[in-house]
Structure formats: C-alpha cells, structure tokens
Design a protein around this motif. Structure first.
Motif, PDB file in Angstrom:
ATOM      1  N   GLY A  19     -28.634  35.063 -13.381  1.00 13.04           N
ATOM      2  CA  GLY A  19     -28.618  34.236 -14.661  1.00 13.04           C
ATOM      3  C   GLY A  19     -27.339  33.669 -14.588  1.00 13.04           C
ATOM      4  N   GLU A  20     -26.294  33.851 -13.942  1.00 14.84           N
ATOM      5  CA  GLU A  20     -25.135  33.076 -14.165  1.00 14.84           C
ATOM      6  C   GLU A  20     -24.957  31.828 -13.568  1.00 14.84           C
ATOM      7  OE1 GLU A  20     -21.892  36.671 -14.641  1.00 14.84           O
ATOM      8  OE2 GLU A  20     -23.158  36.639 -12.698  1.00 14.84           O
ATOM      9  N   GLY A  21     -25.912  31.087 -13.141  1.00 12.03           N
ATOM     10  CA  GLY A  21     -25.921  29.773 -12.823  1.00 12.03           C
ATOM     11  C   GLY A  21     -25.522  29.362 -11.219  1.00 12.03           C
ATOM     12  N   LYS A  22     -25.743  30.370 -10.388  1.00 13.18           N
ATOM     13  CA  LYS A  22     -25.482  30.039  -8.944  1.00 13.18           C
ATOM     14  C   LYS A  22     -26.178  29.177  -8.164  1.00 13.18           C
ATOM     15  CE  LYS A  22     -26.768  34.038  -7.605  1.00 13.18           C
ATOM     16  NZ  LYS A  22     -27.231  34.423  -8.945  1.00 13.18           N
ATOM     17  N   SER A  23     -27.425  28.986  -8.462  1.00 13.12           N
ATOM     18  CA  SER A  23     -28.061  27.995  -7.676  1.00 13.12           C
ATOM     19  C   SER A  23     -27.771  26.678  -8.532  1.00 13.12           C
ATOM     20  CB  SER A  23     -29.772  28.149  -8.131  1.00 13.12           C
ATOM     21  OG  SER A  23     -30.081  29.200  -7.633  1.00 13.12           O
ATOM     22  N   TYR A  24     -27.689  26.748  -9.867  1.00 15.94           N
ATOM     23  CA  TYR A  24     -27.228  25.197 -10.478  1.00 15.94           C
ATOM     24  C   TYR A  24     -25.720  24.811  -9.991  1.00 15.94           C
ATOM     25  CZ  TYR A  24     -25.604  22.407 -14.306  1.00 15.94           C
ATOM     26  OH  TYR A  24     -25.025  21.514 -15.126  1.00 15.94           O
ATOM     27  N   VAL A  25     -25.147  25.653  -9.917  1.00 20.29           N
ATOM     28  CA  VAL A  25     -23.498  25.101  -9.303  1.00 20.29           C
ATOM     29  C   VAL A  25     -23.806  24.880  -7.571  1.00 20.29           C
ATOM     30  CG1 VAL A  25     -21.138  25.980  -8.929  1.00 20.29           C
ATOM     31  CG2 VAL A  25     -22.280  26.542 -11.009  1.00 20.29           C
ATOM     32  N   SER A  26     -24.268  25.750  -7.139  1.00 18.98           N
ATOM     33  CA  SER A  26     -24.544  25.209  -5.577  1.00 18.98           C
ATOM     34  C   SER A  26     -25.209  23.776  -5.246  1.00 18.98           C
ATOM     35  CB  SER A  26     -25.463  26.343  -4.850  1.00 18.98           C
ATOM     36  OG  SER A  26     -24.959  27.662  -4.955  1.00 18.98           O
ATOM     37  N   THR A  27     -26.196  23.576  -6.164  1.00 18.31           N
ATOM     38  CA  THR A  27     -26.948  22.339  -6.053  1.00 18.31           C
ATOM     39  C   THR A  27     -25.822  21.025  -6.290  1.00 18.31           C
ATOM     40  OG1 THR A  27     -29.006  23.428  -6.784  1.00 18.31           O
ATOM     41  CG2 THR A  27     -28.677  20.921  -6.909  1.00 18.31           C
ATOM     42  N   ASN A  28     -25.187  21.460  -7.541  1.00 17.32           N
ATOM     43  CA  ASN A  28     -24.468  20.275  -7.921  1.00 17.32           C
ATOM     44  C   ASN A  28     -23.233  19.987  -7.012  1.00 17.32           C
ATOM     45  OD1 ASN A  28     -25.616  18.734 -10.782  1.00 17.32           O
ATOM     46  ND2 ASN A  28     -26.202  21.091 -10.742  1.00 17.32           N
ATOM     47  N   MET A  29     -22.767  21.472  -6.572  1.00 20.49           N
ATOM     48  CA  MET A  29     -21.344  21.130  -6.012  1.00 20.49           C
ATOM     49  C   MET A  29     -21.728  20.481  -4.291  1.00 20.49           C
ATOM     50  SD  MET A  29     -18.434  22.103  -6.846  1.00 20.49           S
ATOM     51  CE  MET A  29     -17.843  22.230  -5.232  1.00 20.49           C
ATOM     52  N   GLY A  30     -23.106  20.520  -4.002  1.00 16.23           N
ATOM     53  CA  GLY A  30     -23.537  19.960  -2.723  1.00 16.23           C
ATOM     54  C   GLY A  30     -23.509  18.449  -3.173  1.00 16.23           C
ATOM     55  N   ALA A  31     -24.098  18.242  -4.340  1.00 12.79           N
ATOM     56  CA  ALA A  31     -24.280  16.804  -4.728  1.00 12.79           C
ATOM     57  C   ALA A  31     -22.781  16.020  -4.731  1.00 12.79           C
ATOM     58  CB  ALA A  31     -25.019  16.587  -5.996  1.00 12.79           C
ATOM     59  N   VAL A  32     -21.841  16.747  -5.427  1.00 11.35           N
ATOM     60  CA  VAL A  32     -20.664  16.168  -5.619  1.00 11.35           C
ATOM     61  C   VAL A  32     -19.965  15.835  -4.173  1.00 11.35           C
ATOM     62  CG1 VAL A  32     -19.117  18.041  -6.170  1.00 11.35           C
ATOM     63  CG2 VAL A  32     -18.617  16.154  -7.239  1.00 11.35           C
ATOM     64  N   LEU A  33     -19.954  17.000  -3.360  1.00 10.83           N
ATOM     65  CA  LEU A  33     -19.333  16.928  -2.126  1.00 10.83           C
ATOM     66  C   LEU A  33     -20.272  15.809  -1.277  1.00 10.83           C
ATOM     67  CD1 LEU A  33     -18.961  20.408  -1.528  1.00 10.83           C
ATOM     68  CD2 LEU A  33     -16.923  18.986  -1.573  1.00 10.83           C
ATOM     69  N   ALA A  34     -21.219  15.709  -1.334  1.00 10.18           N
ATOM     70  CA  ALA A  34     -22.144  14.551  -0.706  1.00 10.18           C
ATOM     71  C   ALA A  34     -21.607  13.328  -1.124  1.00 10.18           C
ATOM     72  CB  ALA A  34     -23.605  14.645  -0.900  1.00 10.18           C
ATOM     73  N   LEU A  35     -21.201  12.946  -2.277  1.00  9.86           N
ATOM     74  CA  LEU A  35     -20.727  11.739  -3.010  1.00  9.86           C
ATOM     75  C   LEU A  35     -19.484  11.440  -2.409  1.00  9.86           C
ATOM     76  CD1 LEU A  35     -21.673  12.082  -6.923  1.00  9.86           C
ATOM     77  CD2 LEU A  35     -22.710  10.715  -5.058  1.00  9.86           C
TER      78      LEU A  35
END
Length: 809
Positions: A588-604
């Motif tokens: 419940g601390e947001g691992k999947s949320y952060v992983s997904t958006n970190m992937g997106a920002v690195l992809a950008l």
C-alpha cells in the motif's frame, strides 16, 4: 554488489530541518489557525463570564506605630514599676497576635454593628452593601444569640417593605416579629426604585472570627515598631472601617490594661496602708502611755554617755527590721494561694537590695504577664503553652520564697549581731530603770511602722498620678481609606491568562498528537533515523489515472517524477544499461504507481524501458495501466513461454515504454525466483532494454526483493506519508548500512500539502507551487479539505512576504 556511498547532493547534514527557526515553527502550527482562534474566543468568553459573575474583592490597609517607652505608663520608673510589670518592653510578635485576636475583633464587631450583613440581590450576582443600603436593621430582641439566621427584605413602596415571601407590608420604624426575634427597619440612604436585600445575622464571636482570619499584619519595615494592617473584603468601605476601628480599639485596650494595673496596685497599697496604719497607731498609743505613766519623756539625757551606743545599735536594728518586715510581707503574699494567678503581681521589694531577689521577681512578673496575654487571647488554661507558664510561675514562686527565707535568715543574723553590740551599752545602763529600756523598744517599733507607712503613701500618690495620665502604647500613623479599585478579579490578568490558555491548550493537544504519531509525516522524520539519501518526493495526485506522466503533461506530480529522473543519474552515474528495483516496507505504499510512472518518465528521455510486474502475490501494474491480464513472467519461468518478446507488451500512447506482466499467480512465488531461468530472463532484458524497472513485493513482508536485488543496480525504497511507520525507517537504515540492497535511495510518496509542512518539510522540489500558489503547474482538482481550502485562500505566505524554497541544481 556495489557499496552504498551517499552522494554529497543528499548529505543529510545539509537538511533544512536540522535547525527549525521560530518562523518554521510558526508555519508548522499556522495550519491550525481556526482552532486557535476558536479556542481563544472560548477562553475569552469564559473570562468575560468569570469577570461578569464574580463578586469583586477590595483591599484596605492602614499603619499603626507600637511605642516602646518603658516610662510611658508610669512616672516612678524604679524597682516598684518593674515588679508590677508596667515598664516591660513591647514584643512586636505578641502585639500582632493581640491585634489578630478574636476578643479585640469582637469589640470592633460590636462597635460597628457588624453582626448584621446586607446583600443586594441582583440578576447576576449578590453584592455586600455594608451600611450603604436603603435601610438598617435594629434588633430589639434575639431569641437565640448563638445561632445565625437570615431573611430577605423586598421593597413595597417608598415607606414600606415585605419580609421573605410574606404578603404583609411593614412600615419603616414598625416592629415586626420573626422566628429569630423582634426587629425594626430604619431608613438609611434614599435609593430610587425597588430593591431586594438579604440580611444575615451572625453571633459576634462568629463574625469576629471571620474578620480576624482575613487580617494580614506584618512589620512595615523590619526592625521598627510600625505595623501594616490590611485585609480584603467584598466592600471597600467595610474593610476601611474595620481597620480604623481595630486600631482605635487596640489603643483603648492598651489604656484599659494600664488603668487596670494601676487599680490593682492601688488596691494592694490601700490594704497594706490600712494594716500598717492600725499597727502604727497601736504602738504610738503604747509609747505615749508608757511615757506618761513613768514620766520618762527626757530619759535619754540621763544616760547620754551610754545611750549613743544603744542609739547606733537601734538605728541598725530599725533598718534591718524594715527589711525583715518587707521580706515577711512578700513571703506572706507569695504563700497565699489565692494570689497564684492573680492579676496583681508581686509587690515591690521596697528596699531589699538583693540582686538575686530582684532577678527572680522580674522573671516572675514577666511569666505572669505572658500567661495573662495568652488567657486574654482566649487560649484555654489547659493549653500546653499556658500549662508550661503555670509551671514556670510555680517554680519561680518557690524560688522567691526560698530567697526570701535566706534574706530573713541573714537579716536575723545581722539583728542578733547588732543586739549583741547594743547589750554592751545596756550593761552600762543597768542602773537605769527597766522602764526606760521598755520605752526604747516601743520607740523602735514606732519608727519601723512610720517608715513603712511613708513608703506606701508615696507610692500611692505616684500611682494615682500615673493613672490619670495614662496614654496608649500605640499611635495611628496612616488611617485606612476605601479604594474603589478591586484587587480581585484582575481584569487584565484574567484576559491575558484566557488568551494564553486559549493558545496553550490546542498547542498542547497538537504537540501531543505529533509526539504520539508513529507514522512518517515529514522529511525530517526520515532524515533523523537514516542516512539513506532521499531521491525525491511525489505529491498526492487527484487524478483517476495511474499513469500521470506523458509528453504533454506538466502537472506537479509529473514534474516531480522528472526531478527524480534527474536525481537518479547521481545514483547510476550515467550508466547506459540500468536495472532498478522498487520496494517498500509493506503493502500500500505505492510501488506499482511509482514503478509505472518512473518507467514512463525514463521512456520520455529516450530510454527503452520495461516495467516488470514482479509483485507476484499482488500484481497491480497491468490493472493500473488498464491492460488485460495475459501470459507473463511465471509462464516464462515454468517453460510455457520460450521467447520473452512474445509476452512483453507496449504501453499504448507511450513510446519506449513496455510492461512485462506477472502472469498467473503461482503457489510458490519465493521458490520460483530461485529458478536458473531468472538469470536468462535478466540477461535478455539487459540486452534489449536500456532500463529495467522491477516492481517487487514489500521487502518488509517477503524475501522476493532480497532475491531479485542481485540483478539490480539501485533500489528505490518507497515511504508513504502518513502510512509508513517511523519504526520501519530503521529497516531502511539497516539495508542501507549493511548493503543488503544495492544503492538504497528513498522516494517519499503521496505527499499532501499541509500548511506549515510545505514550507520546511515536503515540497523541497517545488511541491507547493500548485493548488492556488501561483499556478506554476497544471492544476488538478482543488483539495476537498475545508481547512486547507480556507488557508489556501488566505495566502499566508504572501501575507508574510515569504517565498517557497527551491532546490539548487
């Protein structure tokens, strides 16, 4: 595995929270401004009600000089005065106790008629009017003077009134009967309109006790006889009258005591003069009869040669006889039990020049006077202090009698010696008639009684003069005057106290709430426990989408992910191929949320990025992206999928971003991660992708992250505001210091802007510029919290001229 070395950019010693200024603390608590305002308002309302309903208390004071003049009470000033205790030095402590005594205050109560108290009954409070009301009560008869009582008086026109609930009207000056006695009311002051009063009567002793206990008496200046007398009363005139009358009664009391002492001395002298006078008359008549009978009027001339010797002896015998008589009289006085505690003290030694006797007499008189003061102060004879003085007096009385016995014995010896010397002359007068010798003996008795009579006559005249010229041993220095300014309640102090309580009480609750809070609330909560670097902070997103980062998005949260991407290069040291693992302490601390958006920002940034859904027990990456479930990691691990490229899916609308789903949830996730095919999978991923992000299970709950950490280049450890426990930060510190996870960096997730925290806690990387603070970013929906919305509208930062701190790149 590489050793964790903190980057200087994240040196915790540079934390803005290491030293909190007053301004920081102010902004920490300003978010509770409405609570403080409400608390202060309630406290001030309570203060207003207290001041409105509390009966005021007034202070009155006066000054009294206690004189210390040994000769002020008597003109003789010799041993006679000392023996009677009239020239004793004043004891300030004793005089203070006399002033505070109930008998003296009872005299004041009787003089001022303080047995009656008058209270004006109002709608809000009842006030003591003393003698300033429209009437005064006169008691014609009190049935039981030992019981207090009260009754109400209500006006019934200009010249009549009613008692209690009675409907009958009574005119002023008319007697009326109550169960307590017979009374009349007399007009005092004209007060227009109707009134209602409560009249309270109490016994004089009870009233005196109450007023005496309110007295405060102390030396105005140490070492002087000036006393300051003060008291607090509900009526200013009442206090002033009591103090003034008390000083007057004390002066009168001291005069009365001196007059009483003089009267007692005169009674004693009169008794002695009567006794000595009768004896003197008797011996004088005997002397005249003897001379007439034997015609011995000039017998001395007949034996002048021998009579000189006898005359000298006679003179000495006369002197010693006087002493013996005085000693005998004093011993008779002391032996009489009725004089044991008599107010008349031991009379003068009258010529007995014996130092020991004088010292004993002085001590005896002093003890008698101290006992009298205690008894006059209503201390019972059974009191230990009185009994102790009784013992002292009895001991001194016995010592005096023993001393007098010795004096009489010594005087007898002297008389015997003188008689022996006189017998030599008498032998020469053997030829003289025996009648001449008898006449000489009678003459010696006459001279003895004449000396005593003269002594007591002189003392009587001195005492009579002193009695009519008696002055008090005190003087009023400063009379008391009513002061209309109350000392209680103090309006300013009460209001100031109310404001302080209004601020202190909510502050205490807020402080206790923060002290008892075991969740991470501020960046400082993390930095004071671990030295692990904080890579960045992710604010709370109000978006319904999990993936908030895109090439067209410039929301606050998206920019924070870009800041973390920039900071990540200091951890990876510009590594071309990187494997990043994300984990946390529990779910419940947001691992999947952060992983997904970190992937997106690195992809950008042009990095070909794949996100691995390795939280096999509770996979959330695909569902967050809105992608359907399908074959994935577990299918590859069990051999059902030979080519990973077949199960890796691109994320729609996001170039260079791919996701590898979990696949079916296996019954043994931990053992599956030990399969050798895992090495094959990561080797292939590193060859085909620039960045691999592993969304793994919480390291504080299962061992998956520890198993996968050997493939990672760095660890992103998630801490969620108001969700992660502070004690779990110690686990991060353990992983960081013991290198159990590679290059641990902390990301603080779900940071909500709270007035007071945004300034010095979170928001170091720009969080706080949105939501009405200048709209530097694209705004999401406004916060729903009423308090935050109000404070946001107040724009307190602009009001105090403060600006948000920015990170220096």
């Amino acid at each position: 595995m590489e050793v964790n070395t903190p980057n200087p950019h994240f040196n915790p010693n540079k934390s803005e929270l290491s030293n909190l200024s007053l301004r920081d603390l102010f902004y920490k608590y300003i978010r509770f401004l409405p609570v403080f305002i409400l608390s202060v308002a309630i406290a001030l309302l309570g203060a207003f009600l207290y001041l409105r309903y509390t009966v005021p208390v007034y202070s009155a004071s006066g000054s009294l000089l206690i004189k210390n003049d040994p000769s002020a009470g008597r003109g003789g000033g010799d041993k006679f005065d000392e023996l009677f205790g009239n020239n004793r030095a004043q004891n300030i402590a004793s005089e203070i106790e006399i002033l505070k005594s109930r008998p003296l205050m009872q005299r004041v109560v009787n003089r001022l008629n303080l047995q009656f108290s008058y209270y004006a009954i109002g709608k809000i409070k009842t006030v003591n009017k003393y003698n300033q009301g429209p009437f005064l009560v006169k008691a014609r008869q009190i049935k039981d003077s030992s019981i207090a009582f009260s009754f109400k008086v209500k006006s019934a026109g200009a010249n009549a009134f009613r008692i209690d609930e009675s409907a009958a009207t009574i005119r002023y000056g008319q007697e009326f009967t109550l169960p307590y006695g017979i009374f009349t009311l007399e007009k005092n002051l004209h007060i227009p309109g109707s009134f209602e009063y409560k009249v309270v009567w109490q016994p004089a002793v009870q009233a005196a006790g109450g007023y005496a206990s309110a007295l405060q008496i102390f030396p105005k200046t140490p070492g002087t006889g000036i006393l300051n007398i003060s008291m607090r009363t509900p009526n200013p005139q009442l206090g002033a009258d009591i103090i003034n009358k008390l000083m007057e009664e004390y002066s009168a009391y001291s005069v009365e005591q001196k007059v009483l002492s003089s009267d007692q001395i005169l009674v004693f002298i009169d008794g002695r003069l009567s006794d000595i006078g009768s004896k003197l008359d008797s011996v004088q008549r005997m002397y005249l009869d003897y001379q007439t009978r034997y015609n011995l009027i000039d017998a001395e001339i007949q034996s002048s040669n021998y009579f000189d010797i006898i005359s000298q002896s006679d003179k000495t015998l006369n002197d010693e006889a006087v002493k013996l008589n005085v000693a005998q009289g004093l011993d008779e006085y002391l032996s009489d039990k009725k004089n044991e505690f008599n107010k008349v003290v031991v009379p003068s030694s009258m010529g007995l020049e014996d130092p020991t006797l004088n010292d004993l007499v002085t001590a005896y008189n002093k003890a008698q006077m101290e006992r009298k003061q205690l008894v006059d102060g209503n201390i019972p004879p059974a009191n230990p202090a009185v009994r102790e003085l009784d013992g002292q007096i009895e001991k001194l009385r016995l010592s005096l009698r023993e001393n007098l016995k010795n004096i009489r014995a010594a005087t007898g010896d002297i008389i015997s010696s003188v008689k022996r010397r006189g017998s030599l002359g008498e032998e020469q007068l053997r030829a003289m008639p025996v009648k001449i010798k008898e006449l000489a003996e009678i003459k010696r008795q006459v001279e003895t009684y004449q000396g005593l009579f003269k002594l007591f006559t002189e003392k009587k005249e001195e005492t009579s003069i002193s009695k009519v010229s008696t002055i008090p041993n005190s003087e009023i220095i400063d009379r008391s005057y009513p002061n209309a300014t109350p000392v209680k309640p103090n309006r300013r102090s009460i209001q100031a106290l109310a404001i302080l309580l209004g601020i202190a009480i909510p502050s205490l609750f807020i402080f206790l709430g923060e002290v008892l809070n075991d969740k991470v609330t501020t960046r400082f909560d993390i930095e004071k426990i671990t030295e692990a670097p904080i890579l960045g902070e992710i604010g709370h997103s109000y978006s319904d989408e999990t993936l908030v980062v895109s090439k067209t998005t410039r929301s606050m949260v998206a920019e924070q992910f870009r800041i973390i991407r920039s900071n990540l290069q200091y951890v990876l040291h510009k590594k071309e191929k990187a494997v990043i693992i994300t984990t946390s302490s529990f779910s419940g601390e947001g691992k999947s949320y952060v992983s997904t958006n970190m992937g997106a920002v690195l992809a950008l940034a042009g990095k070909k990025t794949v996100v691995l859904e390795f939280d096999i027990r509770k996979p959330k990456v695909l569902s967050g992206l809105g992608l359907p479930k399908g074959p994935g990691i577990t299918n590859f691990m069990v051999g059902k999928v030979q080519n990973l490229a077949d199960v890796i899916r691109p994320v729609p609308g996001h170039e260079n971003l791919f996701v590898l789903g979990c696949g079916p949830v296996p019954p043994n996730p931990a053992e599956m991660l030990l399969d050798p095919r895992l090495d094959e999978m990561f080797n292939w991923l590193k060859e085909n992708f620039d960045v691999v992000i592993i969304d793994t299970a919480p390291v504080g709950m299962v061992s998956d992250a520890m198993t996968l950490s050997k493939y990672a280049d760095c660890t992103l450890y998630l801490v969620r505001q108001s969700h992660t426990f502070k004690k779990q930060i110690a686990l991060i510190d353990e992983f960081y210091k013991e290198n159990k996870l590679p290059k641990v960096s902390i990301i603080i997730n779900d940071v909500k802007l709270k007035p007071g925290y945004g300034y010095y806690g979170y928001g170091r990387y720009g969080y706080g510029y949105g939501y009405g603070y200048g709209s530097y970013y694209e705004e999401e929906s406004a916060p729903d919290n009423f308090l935050e919305r109000v404070l946001a509208r107040l724009e307190l930062r602009k009001f105090f001229g403060l600006k948000k701190k920015k990170k220096k790149n």
